[in-house]
Structure formats: C-alpha cells, structure tokens
Scaffold this active site. Sequence first.
Site, mmCIF file in Angstrom:
data_model
loop_
_atom_site.group_PDB
_atom_site.id
_atom_site.type_symbol
_atom_site.label_atom_id
_atom_site.label_comp_id
_atom_site.label_asym_id
_atom_site.label_seq_id
_atom_site.Cartn_x
_atom_site.Cartn_y
_atom_site.Cartn_z
ATOM 1 N N SER A 22 0.853 -1.219 0.066
ATOM 2 C CA SER A 22 0.006 0.064 0.082
ATOM 3 C C SER A 22 1.001 1.221 0.117
ATOM 4 C CB SER A 22 -0.989 0.056 1.248
ATOM 5 O OG SER A 22 -0.252 -0.228 2.410
ATOM 6 N N HIS A 155 -38.939 24.158 -12.130
ATOM 7 C CA HIS A 155 -38.785 23.077 -13.277
ATOM 8 C C HIS A 155 -38.179 23.881 -14.552
ATOM 9 C CE1 HIS A 155 -42.445 21.398 -11.420
ATOM 10 N NE2 HIS A 155 -42.695 22.554 -10.855
ATOM 11 N N SER A 276 -12.409 25.996 -28.123
ATOM 12 C CA SER A 276 -12.478 24.716 -28.723
ATOM 13 C C SER A 276 -11.236 24.753 -29.619
ATOM 14 C CB SER A 276 -13.688 24.786 -29.412
ATOM 15 O OG SER A 276 -13.683 23.971 -30.569
ATOM 16 N N LYS A 282 -15.766 29.690 -29.900
ATOM 17 C CA LYS A 282 -16.119 29.137 -28.623
ATOM 18 C C LYS A 282 -15.474 29.639 -27.394
ATOM 19 C CE LYS A 282 -18.894 26.118 -27.982
ATOM 20 N NZ LYS A 282 -18.705 24.760 -28.232
ATOM 21 N N ASN A 284 -15.892 28.046 -23.540
ATOM 22 C CA ASN A 284 -16.603 27.078 -22.734
ATOM 23 C C ASN A 284 -16.341 27.063 -21.454
ATOM 24 O OD1 ASN A 284 -17.292 26.106 -25.197
ATOM 25 N ND2 ASN A 284 -15.514 24.679 -25.452
ATOM 26 N N GLU A 289 -18.080 22.442 -15.965
ATOM 27 C CA GLU A 289 -18.537 21.204 -16.405
ATOM 28 C C GLU A 289 -17.766 20.068 -15.650
ATOM 29 O OE1 GLU A 289 -19.013 21.326 -20.749
ATOM 30 O OE2 GLU A 289 -18.218 22.990 -20.627
ATOM 31 N N TYR A 316 -10.178 -6.256 11.948
ATOM 32 C CA TYR A 316 -9.473 -5.963 10.551
ATOM 33 C C TYR A 316 -9.144 -6.948 9.706
ATOM 34 C CZ TYR A 316 -5.918 -4.106 7.559
ATOM 35 O OH TYR A 316 -5.467 -3.638 6.445
HETATM 36 N N1 ARG Z 1 -1.488 -1.225 4.751
HETATM 37 C C1 ARG Z 1 -2.258 -1.743 5.781
HETATM 38 C C2 ARG Z 1 -3.580 -0.992 5.582
HETATM 39 O O1 ARG Z 1 -3.302 0.096 4.921
HETATM 40 C C3 ARG Z 1 -1.775 -1.792 7.126
HETATM 41 C C4 ARG Z 1 -2.530 -2.704 7.974
HETATM 42 C C5 ARG Z 1 -2.185 -4.022 7.791
HETATM 43 N N2 ARG Z 1 -2.396 -4.810 8.724
HETATM 44 C C6 ARG Z 1 -2.323 -6.141 8.444
HETATM 45 N N3 ARG Z 1 -2.586 -7.056 9.561
HETATM 46 N N4 ARG Z 1 -1.777 -6.781 7.447
HETATM 47 O O2 ARG Z 1 -4.817 -1.368 6.222
#
Ligand code: ARG
Length: 458
Positions: A22, A155, A276, A282, A284, A289, A316
């Site tokens: 992550s 309306h 445009s 144009k 715009n 938008e 979790y």
């Molecule tokens: N990268 C994980 C998250 O964003 C952190 C927690 C990970 N926990 C685990 N038990 N693998 O949720």
Amino acid sequence: MTLWGGRFSGKLDEQAWKLNASLPFDQRLALQDVKGSLAWAKALLKAGVLSSGEHTATVNGLKSIAEAFKNGHFVFGEGDEDIHTAVERRLGELIGETAGKLHTGRSRNDQVATDFRLWMLEALPELQNAIRGLQSVLVSVAEENESVVMPGYTHLQRAQPITLAHWLMSHFWSLQRDLERLTDLTKRVSVLPLGSGALAGTTLKIDREALAADLGFASASANSLDAVSDRDFAAEYLFCAAMTGLHLSKLSEAVVLFSTAEFGFIELSDAFSTGSSLMPQKKNPDLFELARGKAGTLVGLLTGLLTTLKGLPSTYDKDLQEDKLPVFQASDTLMSILPVLGGALETMSVKADKMLAAIDGSLYATDLADYLVHKGVPFRTAHGMVGKAVKLAAEKSSALDQLSVEEYQAIGPFEADVYELFNPLASVNKHNVNGGTSQDAVKQQIQKAKSYLKGEIK
Ligand code: ARG
C-alpha cells in the site's frame, strides 16, 4: 524486509507483493505515522518497555525521519510494503536494534487507523477553509448585485422575479450545511484506536486517555475490536464530500446554463474559461462542467467504499486497506475544484440587462393574484382570474402588462393601479419575509452569512 517474515521460508510472489503493498498511496500518511510513533514511544517509556536512553534514541531517530519526509529526502526501500514498514525499517538503520522495541504492544491494525484519523483531523479544517473561501466569494458577489433582478426558475421555467444576490446566497447556505456536517464528523474522527493492538488490546500498562490527549484526540476508543475495524469516519467523509460535490454540481449546472447565448446572464472571464480546438468562436465553461462531472466521481467513491465495507466480518481485514485511496481522491478533488469555482465567480461579468429582459409580464402572475387577495378575493378564485388573464394574453399573442384596464376589469376587481405591479424590484421587495428575496431580507441574510464566516455564529 517485511514485518512478518518469521514463519515464512519462501518469498512472496512478485506480483502478489505489488498487489499487497500500500506504500504507493499510504506514504501520504508518513508524517502522521511518525507522529503516532512518537506518542507511542512515550507510552512505552511510561510502561517501562523503553529505557529513557532508548526512548531518546527512538525520538531522535523518528524526528530525523520526519525531517527527511518534509524535505523530500526520504528514500523508500524495495521491501517497504507500507508506510509503517518504511518508517520502522529506517529507524532500524538509524538507531539499530532498539528500533525493534517500538512496535511492542502495537499492530499495524491500530496504527493505520490512528494514522488515517490523524490525517483526517488535519484535512477537515483545510477542506472547511476551502469551502469558506467559496462562500466568501458568493457573499461578496451577492453584495455587489443586491439590486440586480433576474427570473427565478422552477422546473427550469421562468417563475417569479428574484435578485441575483438571493440566488447566489442560496448556494452559500448549502455549503454552510456541508461545513456543519464536517464539524460534526470531526467528533467521530477524534477517537484514538491506538492501544487496541491487532484486535484484543495490549498487555502493556498504557494510559490510553493520556495517549489520546498527546495526539490531539478527544477520547480513546471504547472497544478494541470495533476500533481496528471502524471506517465509518471514512465513509462519512466520502458522504460529506459527495454532498458538497452535488452542491457544486448544482451551482455549476446553473453557471453553464446562464453562460449560454440563450440565457446570456453571465460571461466567464478568460482566466476561467477555455476554447475549442476546432471552433474559433467558442468560449466554454469547462471548469464548471468538470465540477459537475466530478460530483459523479465523488458519489462513486462513496459507493465504492460502502460496498467494500459491506459484508466484512468483525475487526481488521485487508479489504480495509482500500479505505485510503477514495478518501484521498475525494479530498484532492474538492480541494482542486473549490478555489477554481471561487475564482471564476469572482471574475465573471454579470449581464444585468439580459437578466432584466428575461423578466416578462408572465412572471408577475403570482403578484396579480396576491393583489386580488389583498382586495379580499380568496386565493383560489384569484388564481383562476389571473389564469384567465394569462389565457387572454396568450390568445392575443400579448403579455400580462399589455392587457387594458377594461380587459382586466372584465375578469376581476382590478383597478388602474394594477400596472404598478409590473416592476421587478417592487415585486422582489414585496417578498419581505425572513429568507425571502426582498432586498432587505437579502441584506439580513448576507449579514448572517458574514457572521458565520467570521465565526461569530457557529
Ligand atoms: N497497509 C495496511 C492498511 O492500509 C496496514 C495494516 C496492515 N495490517 C495487516 N494486518 N496486514 O490497512
């Protein structure tokens, strides 16, 4: 290095590693992760897990890591699965084995929930300020246009005369509700999960209330199982963002419409409109938008997270890692739209003559009925009489203000003063109820709005 290699003899598959990691998005929590760790180190010192020397080393290491993040010098390692791993790995490089004590009694489950909440506690006031920025523009443009009249629509059909100021201020109040929602949400974000461990709490003697206060949380969570799984705050944030998105979309839709040749009520400045590539003439309203379009994206982000949360069991689950991307995206989206809409509204030119010209005689039909009501005619009867006048005018391809007194008198108890009704500001100013479109009422509205902006009313 992973934080969990002990029971494994083989390496994680390369693509599995990528899916699992992550870091690409949670590195945004770097400073919050360090902040949380500093507070946790203090709690470990009090709990007797860290000696004062170890604590000092840990604090110094963490502070230099924070510095590196701030000046952009932090180097991530190939094995950094997430931001928590990266910080702990670097701390080990800086202070050696003592770094391994920092995770005592803590899990990434309570850690990530803490980091994310810390991030949101900072992001909420920033979003509120951006909303206030747009509100201030609405107020100042409203003040400049207190006597500019335009048709009000229901309306999308011309309905009754209103002032442009009243219309602008209508958008102020929807944003005001958004602000209140975010303030209310802050209470639920300000609950500390740290100390919940992986799910069951910790065996260490941790004063969680002191830890909460240290990190600026209002309280500590009451149940460790709930604390590591609770993402209500993320979903609520996304709801708030989607709602603001809808409000901005409504405003944008009107601006798009009002800037067409057919309406011609406003013209956007060059700084806030685009051209445009094919049609040289144009100009715009792309930015409005985009604001309208991004409202759809914001709704999608909310729906996405709610769907992720649906069906999760207690505590979790890795699904919860999916919470951060939509929230970050929603935050970035609003933070980019709000100042642009403010700038565009501040610099647009108002075509008061076009607005006035769009107020045709039919918009006074309700005023005509009210006139009869003041003469004692029951409203329902008055409505019917004015309907006849509208029909007569239509048959003659004429307008309500073009009918003769005789024609009016054949329909109901009208007198020559009926023509005084066909005046936009006079019509507007008759709607002098609190919250109505009269100039006085709008002035009061603007005063109240200014008090909100100054923080005099909450
Ligand atoms: N990268 C994980 C998250 O964003 C952190 C927690 C990970 N926990 C685990 N038990 N693998 O949720």
